[in-house]
Design an enzyme around this catalytic site. Structure first.
Site, PDB file in Angstrom:
ATOM      1  N   LYS A 209       3.590  -1.668  11.784  1.00 60.24           N
ATOM      2  CA  LYS A 209       3.860  -0.840  10.613  1.00 60.24           C
ATOM      3  C   LYS A 209       3.399   0.575  10.922  1.00 60.24           C
ATOM      4  O   LYS A 209       2.228   0.804  11.226  1.00 60.24           O
ATOM      5  CB  LYS A 209       3.134  -1.387   9.394  1.00 60.24           C
ATOM      6  CG  LYS A 209       3.318  -0.521   8.161  1.00 60.24           C
ATOM      7  CD  LYS A 209       2.717  -1.161   6.947  1.00 60.24           C
ATOM      8  CE  LYS A 209       2.878  -0.253   5.735  1.00 60.24           C
ATOM      9  NZ  LYS A 209       2.352  -0.870   4.519  1.00 60.24           N
TER      10      LYS A 209
ATOM     11  N   ARG B 285       5.651   4.643  -2.944  1.00 58.77           N
ATOM     12  CA  ARG B 285       4.346   4.990  -3.533  1.00 58.77           C
ATOM     13  C   ARG B 285       4.543   5.524  -4.948  1.00 58.77           C
ATOM     14  O   ARG B 285       3.677   5.371  -5.803  1.00 58.77           O
ATOM     15  CB  ARG B 285       3.604   5.983  -2.630  1.00 58.77           C
ATOM     16  CG  ARG B 285       3.196   5.300  -1.318  1.00 58.77           C
ATOM     17  CD  ARG B 285       2.399   6.211  -0.398  1.00 58.77           C
ATOM     18  NE  ARG B 285       2.317   5.649   0.957  1.00 58.77           N
ATOM     19  CZ  ARG B 285       1.909   6.312   2.014  1.00 58.77           C
ATOM     20  NH1 ARG B 285       1.518   7.584   1.898  1.00 58.77           N
ATOM     21  NH2 ARG B 285       1.867   5.734   3.201  1.00 58.77           N
TER      22      ARG B 285
ATOM     23  N   GLU C 159       0.480  -5.112  19.267  1.00 53.10           N
ATOM     24  CA  GLU C 159       0.219  -5.565  17.890  1.00 53.10           C
ATOM     25  C   GLU C 159       0.899  -6.914  17.642  1.00 53.10           C
ATOM     26  O   GLU C 159       0.306  -7.824  17.060  1.00 53.10           O
ATOM     27  CB  GLU C 159       0.767  -4.546  16.875  1.00 53.10           C
ATOM     28  CG  GLU C 159      -0.090  -3.305  16.679  1.00 53.10           C
ATOM     29  CD  GLU C 159      -1.294  -3.573  15.772  1.00 53.10           C
ATOM     30  OE1 GLU C 159      -1.537  -4.742  15.401  1.00 53.10           O
ATOM     31  OE2 GLU C 159      -2.020  -2.617  15.450  1.00 53.10           O
TER      32      GLU C 159
ATOM     33  N   LYS D  50       8.374  -2.045  10.700  1.00 52.04           N
ATOM     34  CA  LYS D  50       8.590  -1.260   9.482  1.00 52.04           C
ATOM     35  C   LYS D  50       8.185   0.190   9.721  1.00 52.04           C
ATOM     36  O   LYS D  50       7.096   0.412  10.272  1.00 52.04           O
ATOM     37  CB  LYS D  50       7.735  -1.862   8.368  1.00 52.04           C
ATOM     38  CG  LYS D  50       7.724  -1.082   7.082  1.00 52.04           C
ATOM     39  CD  LYS D  50       6.704  -1.656   6.157  1.00 52.04           C
ATOM     40  CE  LYS D  50       6.639  -0.829   4.891  1.00 52.04           C
ATOM     41  NZ  LYS D  50       5.621  -1.274   3.985  1.00 52.04           N
TER      42      LYS D  50
ATOM     43  N   SER E 203      11.744   2.239   1.361  1.00 55.08           N
ATOM     44  CA  SER E 203      12.217   3.016   0.214  1.00 55.08           C
ATOM     45  C   SER E 203      12.892   4.327   0.604  1.00 55.08           C
ATOM     46  O   SER E 203      13.943   4.672   0.065  1.00 55.08           O
ATOM     47  CB  SER E 203      11.031   3.287  -0.715  1.00 55.08           C
ATOM     48  OG  SER E 203       9.986   3.936  -0.011  1.00 55.08           O
TER      49      SER E 203
ATOM     50  N   TYR F 256      16.204  -2.880  -0.268  1.00 54.63           N
ATOM     51  CA  TYR F 256      16.449  -2.731  -1.703  1.00 54.63           C
ATOM     52  C   TYR F 256      17.932  -2.888  -2.019  1.00 54.63           C
ATOM     53  O   TYR F 256      18.311  -3.005  -3.180  1.00 54.63           O
ATOM     54  CB  TYR F 256      15.905  -1.379  -2.187  1.00 54.63           C
ATOM     55  CG  TYR F 256      14.413  -1.269  -1.924  1.00 54.63           C
ATOM     56  CD1 TYR F 256      13.492  -1.890  -2.766  1.00 54.63           C
ATOM     57  CD2 TYR F 256      13.926  -0.610  -0.790  1.00 54.63           C
ATOM     58  CE1 TYR F 256      12.130  -1.840  -2.501  1.00 54.63           C
ATOM     59  CE2 TYR F 256      12.566  -0.559  -0.514  1.00 54.63           C
ATOM     60  CZ  TYR F 256      11.675  -1.177  -1.376  1.00 54.63           C
ATOM     61  OH  TYR F 256      10.331  -1.138  -1.102  1.00 54.63           O
TER      62      TYR F 256
HETATM   63  C1  PBG Z   1       1.470  -0.835   1.214  1.00 54.11           C
HETATM   64  C2  PBG Z   1       2.921  -0.899   1.376  1.00 54.11           C
HETATM   65  C3  PBG Z   1       3.752   0.202   1.517  1.00 54.11           C
HETATM   66  C4  PBG Z   1       5.051  -0.286   1.598  1.00 54.11           C
HETATM   67  C5  PBG Z   1       4.998  -1.671   1.492  1.00 54.11           C
HETATM   68  N1  PBG Z   1       3.655  -2.044   1.368  1.00 54.11           N
HETATM   69  C6  PBG Z   1       3.438   1.646   1.496  1.00 54.11           C
HETATM   70  C7  PBG Z   1       2.385   2.161   2.342  1.00 54.11           C
HETATM   71  O1  PBG Z   1       1.983   1.584   3.354  1.00 54.11           O
HETATM   72  O2  PBG Z   1       1.910   3.236   1.997  1.00 54.11           O
HETATM   73  C8  PBG Z   1       6.260   0.591   1.735  1.00 54.11           C
HETATM   74  C9  PBG Z   1       7.545  -0.008   1.387  1.00 54.11           C
HETATM   75  C10 PBG Z   1       8.624   0.981   1.170  1.00 54.11           C
HETATM   76  O3  PBG Z   1       8.484   2.188   1.412  1.00 54.11           O
HETATM   77  O4  PBG Z   1       9.688   0.534   0.734  1.00 54.11           O
HETATM   78  N2  PBG Z   1       0.727  -1.855   1.696  1.00 54.11           N
END
Ligand code: PBG
Length: 334
Positions: free
Chosen positions: A204, A214, A244, A259, A285, A324
């Site tokens: 990630k 957020r 990882e 991700k 997102s 989404y």
């Molecule tokens: C936080 C988390 C995030 C997302 C999923 N879980 C945001 C972050 O790490 O700040 C992002 C998902 C998205 O942007 O659609 N644990």
């Protein structure tokens, strides 16, 4: 026209295989299936209407009632799983994420309600503290404001266990703490949940593409973006992603994730080639919202761009895609 018109012997004319729709269908290498999709869904406490997320057109913060309706629809569309994200009222957040394991956390009621109506739908829950911390970080802070690894992992284990007790089928640690997959596996096994899985957000990245999320879970603002580079990965790195993934595999992850997805197709490909575990990719997102934004401006064809973005992620090697777009795309698939 002779075959050496271009001064080369055109023995191989690639366009012969592109002549007709039927030929193109025959040689198509990648196809998106409904079963490849995972629908992320937001839920918040309260009754009444689901609340639109301004920065994510078509996405809402559900009430439990509207969430269950969404899940029914998703299941009818042949999508196998949902990924749940709670949006917690500001008054319930504190520095140590106390509300995470509070039985009154809306997430647990949401899981139970979904399982009561759609028992066969796979429910994936996010294991991280950011919905519950007043500072918005995924873990607990030390004196210097850094995110403390081992004390965070302890809370994550309790959160994962509570999610599984409420009925979650798969827990998905998204926090990027070290050692959490192993610790969560132990915690679940010790409580008799040997058959509940772990989908690790293994690679990630500290990405700007999480902005709208957020906003959706009200865990940060674009004016003062949170710096998560002390735990999330540097977008410059790919070897590190493989390490990882290897560690999470050794720690007992059942599936791993990369991700974001669209800007990290090379990472998806590299991970695909280095692990035998099922691989998920999260079209986050910001990837979703930028397609919507450009389409609104009349600069991109919405459906064509959406479909191409997902096919590319599949082609790169993802077995599962969190997106989404899941429900609306599934409705267009055969
Ligand atoms: C936080 C988390 C995030 C997302 C999923 N879980 C945001 C972050 O790490 O700040 C992002 C998902 C998205 O942007 O659609 N644990």
């Amino acid at each position: 026209m002779s075959s050496d018109y271009y001064g080369v012997d055109l023995v191989r004319r690639m366009r012969r295989n592109r002549v007709s729709p039927s030929l193109r269908a025959m040689i198509r290498e990648t196809a998106l299936r409904r079963e490849d999709l995972i629908q992320p869904l937001f839920v918040q406490a309260g009754e009444g209407e689901a609340e639109p997320v301004d920065s994510m057109p078509g996405v809402v913060r559900n009430t439990i009632a509207s969430l269950v309706e969404e899940c029914r629809k998703v299941e009818d569309l042949g999508i196998p799983a949902v990924a749940l994200f709670p949006c917690i009222e500001k008054s319930k957040k504190d520095a140590v994420a106390s509300h995470a394991c509070d039985p009154g956390n809306v997430l647990y009621g949401a899981i139970r309600s979904i399982k009561a109506v759609c028992p066969a739908l796979t429910v994936i829950t996010d294991v991280a503290l950011d919905p519950y911390t007043s500072h918005g970080h995924d873990g607990l802070l030390d004196e210097r404001g850094g995110v403390e690894n081992d004390s965070t992992v302890e809370v994550l284990c309790r959160l994962a266990l509570a999610q599984v007790e409420a009925g979650a089928d798969i827990v998905a640690p998204s926090d990027m703490m070290d050692g959490r997959v192993y610790a969560i596996r132990q915690a679940l096994d010790d409580s008799g949940y040997q058959h509940r899985g772990i989908l690790s957000y293994a690679a990630k990245y500290a990405s700007a593409y999480y902005g709208p999320f957020r906003d959706a879970v009200k865990s940060g603002s674009l004016d003062a973006p949170l710096d998560k580079r002390g735990y999330q990965m540097d977008p410059a790195n790919v070897r590190e992603a493989l390490l990882e993934v290897r560690l999470d595999e050794e720690e007992g992850a059942d599936m791993v994730m990369v991700k974001p997805a669209g800007a990290y197709l090379d990472v998806i490909r590299a991970v695909r080639e280095s692990t035998m575990l099922p691989l998920a990719a999260y079209q986050v997102s910001g990837e979703y919202s930028q397609i919507h934004a450009a389409a609104r401006l009349g600069w991109l064809d919405y459906e064509a761009t959406r479909d191409e973005s997902l096919l590319a992620i599949k082609r790169a090697g993802a077995d599962m895609i969190l997106t989404y777009f899941a429900a609306e795309v599934a409705a267009t698939l055969p």
